[in-house]
Every structure is written in C-alpha cells, then in structure tokens.
Motif scaffolding. Sequence first.
Motif, short mmCIF file in Angstrom:
data_model
loop_
_atom_site.label_atom_id
_atom_site.label_comp_id
_atom_site.label_asym_id
_atom_site.label_seq_id
_atom_site.Cartn_x
_atom_site.Cartn_y
_atom_site.Cartn_z
N ASN A 170 0.86 -1.22 0.07
CA ASN A 170 0.03 0.03 0.02
C ASN A 170 0.85 1.24 -0.23
OD1 ASN A 170 -2.80 -0.65 0.03
ND2 ASN A 170 -2.00 -1.92 2.04
N SER A 171 0.38 2.14 -0.62
CA SER A 171 1.01 3.60 -0.52
C SER A 171 0.15 4.78 0.22
CB SER A 171 1.26 4.03 -2.07
OG SER A 171 -0.03 4.25 -2.72
N LYS A 172 0.69 5.97 0.30
CA LYS A 172 -0.12 6.99 0.89
C LYS A 172 -1.45 7.45 0.06
CE LYS A 172 2.70 10.80 -0.86
NZ LYS A 172 3.56 11.93 -0.45
N TYR A 173 -1.48 6.81 -1.26
CA TYR A 173 -2.57 7.08 -2.23
C TYR A 173 -3.42 5.84 -2.33
CZ TYR A 173 0.84 10.48 -3.79
OH TYR A 173 1.63 11.45 -3.76
N SER A 174 -4.65 6.08 -2.73
CA SER A 174 -5.52 4.85 -2.97
C SER A 174 -5.12 3.87 -3.83
CB SER A 174 -6.80 5.41 -3.69
OG SER A 174 -7.62 6.46 -2.74
N ASP A 175 -5.23 2.49 -3.25
CA ASP A 175 -4.85 1.12 -3.73
C ASP A 175 -5.73 0.38 -3.54
OD1 ASP A 175 -1.82 1.77 -4.32
OD2 ASP A 175 -2.06 2.06 -2.11
N PHE A 176 -6.28 -0.35 -4.89
CA PHE A 176 -7.54 -1.27 -4.66
C PHE A 176 -7.54 -2.11 -5.78
CE2 PHE A 176 -8.62 2.40 -7.11
CZ PHE A 176 -9.49 1.96 -8.15
N ALA A 177 -8.80 -3.06 -5.65
CA ALA A 177 -8.91 -4.06 -6.82
C ALA A 177 -7.53 -4.92 -7.01
CB ALA A 177 -9.36 -3.44 -7.98
N SER A 414 -10.45 -2.21 0.93
CA SER A 414 -11.36 -1.39 1.94
C SER A 414 -10.65 -0.10 2.21
CB SER A 414 -11.37 -2.26 3.16
OG SER A 414 -12.30 -1.71 4.03
N ASN A 415 -11.83 0.93 2.74
CA ASN A 415 -11.34 2.14 3.08
C ASN A 415 -11.78 2.40 4.51
OD1 ASN A 415 -14.32 2.54 2.90
ND2 ASN A 415 -13.91 4.57 2.19
N ARG A 416 -11.69 1.14 5.32
CA ARG A 416 -12.04 1.27 6.69
C ARG A 416 -11.18 2.11 7.44
NH1 ARG A 416 -11.73 -4.86 7.96
NH2 ARG A 416 -12.87 -4.77 5.95
N GLU A 417 -11.67 2.47 8.86
CA GLU A 417 -11.05 3.33 9.50
C GLU A 417 -9.57 3.14 9.78
OE1 GLU A 417 -11.70 5.60 13.89
OE2 GLU A 417 -13.17 4.08 13.39
N GLU A 418 -9.15 1.93 9.85
CA GLU A 418 -7.57 1.67 9.94
C GLU A 418 -6.92 2.24 8.89
OE1 GLU A 418 -9.39 -2.03 10.48
OE2 GLU A 418 -10.63 -0.03 10.80
N LYS A 422 -9.01 6.08 3.23
CA LYS A 422 -8.47 6.05 2.05
C LYS A 422 -8.32 4.54 1.51
CE LYS A 422 -3.47 5.85 2.75
NZ LYS A 422 -3.31 4.64 1.76
N ASP A 423 -8.65 4.21 0.37
CA ASP A 423 -8.70 2.80 -0.24
C ASP A 423 -7.28 2.15 0.04
OD1 ASP A 423 -11.48 3.16 -0.74
OD2 ASP A 423 -10.65 3.99 -3.00
N GLU A 424 -7.25 1.13 0.66
CA GLU A 424 -6.21 0.06 0.95
C GLU A 424 -6.32 -1.36 0.55
OE1 GLU A 424 -2.86 2.30 3.54
OE2 GLU A 424 -4.42 0.92 4.65
N ILE A 425 -5.36 -2.13 0.33
CA ILE A 425 -5.38 -3.40 0.10
C ILE A 425 -5.04 -4.42 1.14
CG2 ILE A 425 -4.69 -5.42 -1.46
CD1 ILE A 425 -4.21 -3.49 -3.57
N TYR A 426 -6.04 -5.16 1.43
CA TYR A 426 -5.82 -6.25 2.76
C TYR A 426 -5.72 -7.59 2.16
CZ TYR A 426 -7.32 -2.23 5.65
OH TYR A 426 -7.43 -1.20 6.60
#
Length: 751
Positions: A170-177, A414-418, A422-426
């Motif tokens: 993950n980065s400080k920007y949105s990462d997803f899909a 997910s963009n959950r509170e943790e 912002k969108d991150e990959i889990y």
Amino acid sequence: MIPIKKIIFTCVCITFGSHLLWSQSIADLVMSPESKGDKYFNQFAYKKAITSYEESLRSQKSDSMRGIISLKIAQSYNQLNQPEQASKWYAQAKETQVSVAAESLLNYAQSLAATGKYAQASHIFKELTEDEGVSASIKAISSEQINAIEEQNRFFINAGRVVIDKAAFNSKYSDFAPLLYDSLILFVSAREHKTFISGLFNWDESNYLDIFSYNPQNGEVKNFSKNLNTSLHEGPLTSYNNNKDIIFTRNTEARVNENTGDNSITKLQLYHAAYEDGKWSKGEPLNFNDPNFSFAHPSISSDGNTLYFASDIPGGMGGADLYKVQKDGDGQWGKPINLGAAVNTAGDEFFPTIHGERLYFASNGHGGLGGLDLFGYDLSKEGKVVNLGSPINSSLDDFGITFYEDGRSGYFSSNREESAFKDEIYQFKSDMDLMPEYQLILLVSDKLSQEIIKEAKVYLLSSQNDTITQLDYENGQYVSTQIEPNTNYKIITTSKEYFSAENDFTSLETAVDAPNTWKKSLSLVKDYDFGMTAFVFENNSQKKLDSVQVKLINNLGDEVPFKVYTDENGRFSYTFSENKLNDRVSYQIKLEKKGFLSKSMTYNKKLDKPGINSLNAMLDFGLNKIELGEDIGKLLGVEPIYFDLGKAIIRKDAAKELDKIVAAMKENPAMVIELGSHTDARGGDAFNLQLSDKRAKASAAYIVSKGIEERRIIGKGYGETQLMNECEDGVNCSEEAHQLNRRTEFKIISL
C-alpha cells in the motif's frame, strides 16, 4: 482518497489550455461563493466546492440559507465518500428545518451507518420506508438496511475464524482492486508515476488511476505496462488464456457536460489487450461498449468464455447492476444479460469476481454493515446471496476481492477506519469457507419408546421470510442445508399415528455439534385417541348451542388455559396429546356464551383405555338463558333467605344460599345484580321498608365480602310496596299467601 463508490460510472477529466483557465478565473471574480461552489460541484470538483460553500456559509444570516448551504456541503462530502463529515453536515442541515430530499436522507442514513451509528441510521431508514412519497427503490434499500441492523449479530458469527492484515504494497494514495496474476499481484492505484500528461483528477484532486504490479519475492512495485497505462483512468482488470489476455477498464475521451457546457464528462468502457512479442498491446474496446453508458470491473470465467462486469445500461434493477456476456464462435462477445434480482438490487452492485462456480461482488443494496459490503453467490444453484461478514466487511466500503486456489485466502480492498478512510488493500486468510453451508440435523423419535421415526415429515419455517422447506431423511436423520446463522426457526413435525409437534429453534446457539452444524432431538407423542367430547344445550328448550366458548384448565399442570368452541351441533372435542395409558387427567371446564349464564364443572378420569369419552352422561352441560330484569335466584335454585325477627343479620342458612349468587357472579364477571328484599303487608309501612332495606344491604355486603366488587351488587329494600298478591293491609290471608310476599330477588340489571 479516490471515492470509489461515487466515481464508478462518472469520470471527470482536466481540461488543459491557458486561454480557458484565464477566462474562467475572470468569471470567478464576479461570482458569489455559493455560485462558485455550485459551479465546482457541477464540475465534480468537490474539494473546491466545499471550500467555496464554507466561505458562503460564514456570510449567511438566516437559518434557511445556512441549512441550504450545509446540505450542499454534506452532499459534497458524500460524493468524496467521507461519511463522518457528510453525516455531520447533514445533521446541521436538518437542524435548520430545511427540506431534505429522500435521496439525501438516504445518503445521510448510509453515512451514519458507515460511521457505526446504527441506531440513528435505522431511525432515518424507517422514516423513508413509512413515507408514501418515497420511491420504491429507496424504500427497498432502506428496508434491507433496517433488517441488517436488526440482525447485525449474524455478520460477526465467524469473525474469529478470519485473519486480515494490510498488504505490504500500500502507498499513501488509494490502492484497490487486487488481482492474482502468475507470481505477481496486479492492482489499481492513484500513486504518483510518470505519464505523458500529468495532472490531478478533478473529483478529489488525486492522481489518475493506473495498473501496477507487486512482486512478493522482491517487494518491487512498478508500472504494469506503459502501453496500457495512459493519461486516462485504467483498471480494474481480469486475465485469462494463461494470463496472455486481459480485459480492463478505461474511461473514454471527454465529452460535453450538459449542466456546465464543459468538455468534462466521460464514461468507463471495457478493453481487451494481448501479450505478444514481449509486450502488451494498447487495447481495443469490446464490441458491446456504448459511449453513453459505463461498462467496468471485468471478471472472466476460467475458460475465458463468460465475462462478468458492472454497468448502468437501462433496464437494470437499480443503480449499477452486474451483467454477464458470452463469447460466440467467432470470438465476439454477445449481448449482455442482467444477472437478475437474486444478485442485483435497487442499490449498486460493483466489482464482480468469479472464483470457480461462485460470484463475489460488492453491493450497498443488500443488507450489510454499511457502505459497500462484499457478498458471495453460488451460480451453480438457486441459493441466496451471502454477506461475507466481519472482518472482511466493515461499516465502510469493502470491495474488489481476489482468491488463491483454496478459496480461503487472498486480497480485498477497503477504506475502513484503520486505513484513514482511503482505499487500501488487505490480505486475508480463513480457516473456513467464506460461504459456509450450514446444516441442521434432526433426530425424531417416539417419546416413550425412544425408537427413531422414519416416516415423519419435518418442515423448517423461517421467521425472517416465512419460507418453508422440507427436510430430507438420510440414514435415520432429517437434514436441512437451507439454514442460516443468527436466525429463528419453527420446526413442524408430523407423522402418521402421532400428534404433530411445533418447536422453536435458533441457529445462534453456541453449542454447535460440528463445524457449521446444529443437531437437535425431537420426540413425538403417539396418538392413543385419548380425549373428551360433549354437547352443550339450553336448559329450557334443550336446543343445542353453537359458538359456546369452552375453556379447559388443566388442574394437574401449569399450561395456559385452552379454548375451543362448540360447532353448529353444539359439540366440542379435546384430545389429551401429552398423556399416555393409565395417566389421570383433571380439567376444569368453563362454558361461556353471551346471553347465557356461565358455568364451571370439573372432569376427572383415569385413562385406562384408548378412546374419546362422552361427558354428557356424567356432567351437566345445560346453560340457562338470561335476560335483563330476570331473577337469577330462580335459575340457580336459591332458597328463601330468612332473618331472625326484626333483625338484619345473615344467618348460616341464608349465607349458604347467598354463596350460590357469589359463585354465579364469579363465573359471570360482567354481570351486575340488584338484590331486592320484600316483606308482607303485616306491620307498619315505614318499619317494613326500613327493615327490608337493612336486610337487602346486609345481604349485598355479605356478597361483597366474598370477593365481588361493590359496584356489581346493589342492595335495596322495597318493604311491602311490591306485593305478589292481594294480601294488602286489612286483608285476611293465609300464612302461605303472606309467605309469597316475603321474598328476596336477584335481578340482573347489566350483563
């Protein structure tokens, strides 16, 4: 962050050119802050819109205008997918009593749910379902969410069996899909990188989206392909043909925005690219694309012949729907087919993922924890959509899942509170199937012999949707796989020669006998034909009485009184379903019918042989018809009440007769009686009147002392004013004739 839920089907491009920027800046100088905010809002530049609206708010004096501007700020934050701020400004708008449209109220409720304020959200969802002016689609979404909030525990039942962690790339920007691709992980990101034309995405001033790869072996993240990534948005994507072909999402070139005249609106389309000669082709649009609508988020079957995607083409169930399209013999794609109401809702369905026979997708229309939740659906059978539950789902947006072969591990977005919203990959790993098949196993046996009953019919009734399913018999057990956790059920069991039984069952019981399995033993009572029957009739005419309420109270148990009614022939029947041979039964039987005097009796019997016992031979089931003004004492056979000479004290023989009145009044709690005392003509008029009144009131007081409400018995003395014959003063009458006038009457004055 990239507001994924909002920009799925509307993209906004930056227009370059100094002359246009110069003319806009001149125009901006003469515009009010609110108008400037409206302009930015219509250009989808929501961050800039908020800045202008907040400037406008500082100068507003009236509550109505402050409410209007607050609502515009709330809508801007909602478009940026910042629910905490959105709900705050929606609340401020409502406090000013400004009119809020149903769609904005729905967004308000959803933003509250997304921040975990479920009680407040549920209140607004209920308002929307009860408002006749609200559209059917908004009602449907609200109703689903109400159900989800009320039964929220079911989303956490397997939470401890799934482990999630933020992905390392993950980065400080949105990462997803994310997408598993050979030994790499492909994903979509707004991180900075070199492109032919750089710029910010107007919506939230983030970078444009491109496809990147992550190599778990060396931790390297890089641009997936310079041929595929352009100055427009690219991604998400899917691969097939041993990863030699991909289908990906890209937005179209800009076209005119009808609201603003700007050259700024684009749509999302699907493109195909092939890997040839060591590089990727630039991509060609698929043949079913339509520039007036969006086609996005592809996922393809393992054979490469069925493509699933999201689209807003007309004719769907709601906002964005999921579709599939088949490849024909010439390698062209056919006509898109909507996946139907089992999957699609009045809300939005996005990010489909095919894994084997299962379809996984994100939705805000099915009931969930808030925002977009991830769901699963088995395409091989007509089942139900399954919420993947916590911790994969949260109160915010959860979407874009991909699986390893085991189907129990992989990655999602997910963009959950943790994630600081912002969108991150889990990454996730589960020790169970994410779409577990729960089952209920029932053992049905004879209550006395404990022998298994093999020919029973067992039905499962869900309290949620009244769906009835019959359980299959397998090797001495009755099995249902149509069961869901955290659900209340009724189990209805029938079998020849047995009494039917109804049992409650809750699939939240903690004692689960095996993984995802509940076991329950049921016993049925054999029908020995034990019972009783009788007919009820009117005493005078002997006519059979229908609709008589027969209340049965078990003197040997603590059951709730059971009520039956006589049929058109005056007959009632009752079976002793819980009794066995040689049991003793004892029932109080109470008969009630309007216009008739109620009565009670007791039935005792040892069940020494099967059969239905007729009670008329041993008990009196005759009822007395009563009318206002009638003397109930005659119906009850009350003997004359005597007093000592010149006294009004209740004697023992009088009390015995008055007790009959007490019993009748307790049997008929609505009945009000006047107790009238009369004398003969001998003695002075005044004396007789006074003495009879004392005796009447003393009799009434005795009845009250036995538990009858004072208002229900009125004691009144009539002296010699209502003689029954001609034995007036001065008339020579026999003692028998005078006795007729010395009477006590119990007239019914109210029923």
